[in-house]
Design a protein around this motif. Structure first.
Motif, short mmCIF file in Angstrom:
data_model
loop_
_atom_site.label_atom_id
_atom_site.label_comp_id
_atom_site.label_asym_id
_atom_site.label_seq_id
_atom_site.Cartn_x
_atom_site.Cartn_y
_atom_site.Cartn_z
N VAL A 1 -6.95 3.70 2.65
CA VAL A 1 -5.87 4.67 2.43
C VAL A 1 -5.77 5.61 3.63
CG1 VAL A 1 -5.04 6.54 0.97
CG2 VAL A 1 -6.10 4.53 -0.07
N THR A 2 -6.92 6.12 4.08
CA THR A 2 -6.94 7.05 5.22
C THR A 2 -6.40 6.38 6.48
OG1 THR A 2 -8.81 8.22 4.26
CG2 THR A 2 -8.41 8.54 6.61
N ARG A 3 -6.83 5.16 6.76
CA ARG A 3 -6.32 4.44 7.94
C ARG A 3 -4.81 4.21 7.83
NH1 ARG A 3 -11.23 1.72 7.60
NH2 ARG A 3 -10.33 0.06 6.34
N PHE A 4 -4.36 3.84 6.64
CA PHE A 4 -2.93 3.61 6.43
C PHE A 4 -2.12 4.88 6.71
CE2 PHE A 4 0.74 3.87 3.53
CZ PHE A 4 1.48 2.80 4.02
N LEU B 1 0.84 -1.20 0.00
CA LEU B 1 0.00 0.00 0.00
C LEU B 1 0.87 1.25 0.00
CD1 LEU B 1 -2.81 1.15 -0.08
CD2 LEU B 1 -2.97 0.86 2.39
N LEU B 2 2.00 1.20 0.69
CA LEU B 2 2.93 2.34 0.68
C LEU B 2 3.40 2.61 -0.74
CD1 LEU B 2 4.69 4.46 2.08
CD2 LEU B 2 6.39 2.66 2.46
N GLU B 3 3.73 1.57 -1.49
CA GLU B 3 4.15 1.73 -2.88
C GLU B 3 3.05 2.35 -3.73
OE1 GLU B 3 7.05 1.02 -4.54
OE2 GLU B 3 8.02 0.51 -2.65
N ILE B 4 1.83 1.88 -3.55
CA ILE B 4 0.71 2.39 -4.32
C ILE B 4 0.46 3.86 -4.01
CG2 ILE B 4 -1.80 2.22 -4.63
CD1 ILE B 4 -1.43 -0.86 -4.21
N VAL B 5 0.42 4.19 -2.73
CA VAL B 5 0.16 5.58 -2.33
C VAL B 5 1.29 6.50 -2.80
CG1 VAL B 5 -0.07 7.13 -0.35
CG2 VAL B 5 -1.31 4.97 -0.37
N ALA C 1 -7.57 10.49 -0.98
CA ALA C 1 -7.77 9.06 -0.79
C ALA C 1 -8.91 8.57 -1.69
CB ALA C 1 -8.07 8.75 0.68
N THR C 2 -9.94 9.39 -1.84
CA THR C 2 -11.05 9.03 -2.71
C THR C 2 -10.59 8.97 -4.17
OG1 THR C 2 -12.57 10.11 -1.18
CG2 THR C 2 -13.40 9.68 -3.38
N GLY C 3 -9.74 9.91 -4.57
CA GLY C 3 -9.21 9.92 -5.93
C GLY C 3 -8.39 8.67 -6.22
N LEU C 4 -7.57 8.25 -5.26
CA LEU C 4 -6.78 7.04 -5.44
C LEU C 4 -7.69 5.82 -5.55
CD1 LEU C 4 -4.19 5.41 -5.60
CD2 LEU C 4 -4.02 5.55 -3.11
#
Length: 70
Positions: free
Chosen positions: A38-41, A5-9, A22-25
């Motif tokens: 995303v928000t929790r991460f 998830l870090l890589e994706i973000v 986060a919604t856009g992702l």
């Protein structure tokens, strides 16, 4: 830490030219990852330069050369 998830973000943030959310992702990924995930991460830790360096240091050391990196 969820490195996938870090890589994706981080890829999303680096490749975006405008406002990022986060919604856009989540929308970009057709909902495969929810905006809540995303928000929790992102709320899980204080993402600063020290944490980033620990994450990329091994890769940087592998490709660095005396005159820079390849």
């Amino acid at each position: 830490m969820n490195t996938e998830l870090l890589e994706i973000v981080s890829d999303y943030l680096l490749s975006s030219f405008g406002q990022t959310t986060a919604t856009g992702l989540s929308s970009l990924l057709d909902g495969a990852i929810s905006h809540d995930q995303v928000t929790r991460f992102l709320s899980w830790d204080d993402y600063d330069s020290k944490l980033l360096w620990r994450h990329v240091k091994k890769t940087v050391r592998e490709i660095e050369q005396e005159d820079g990196v390849r």
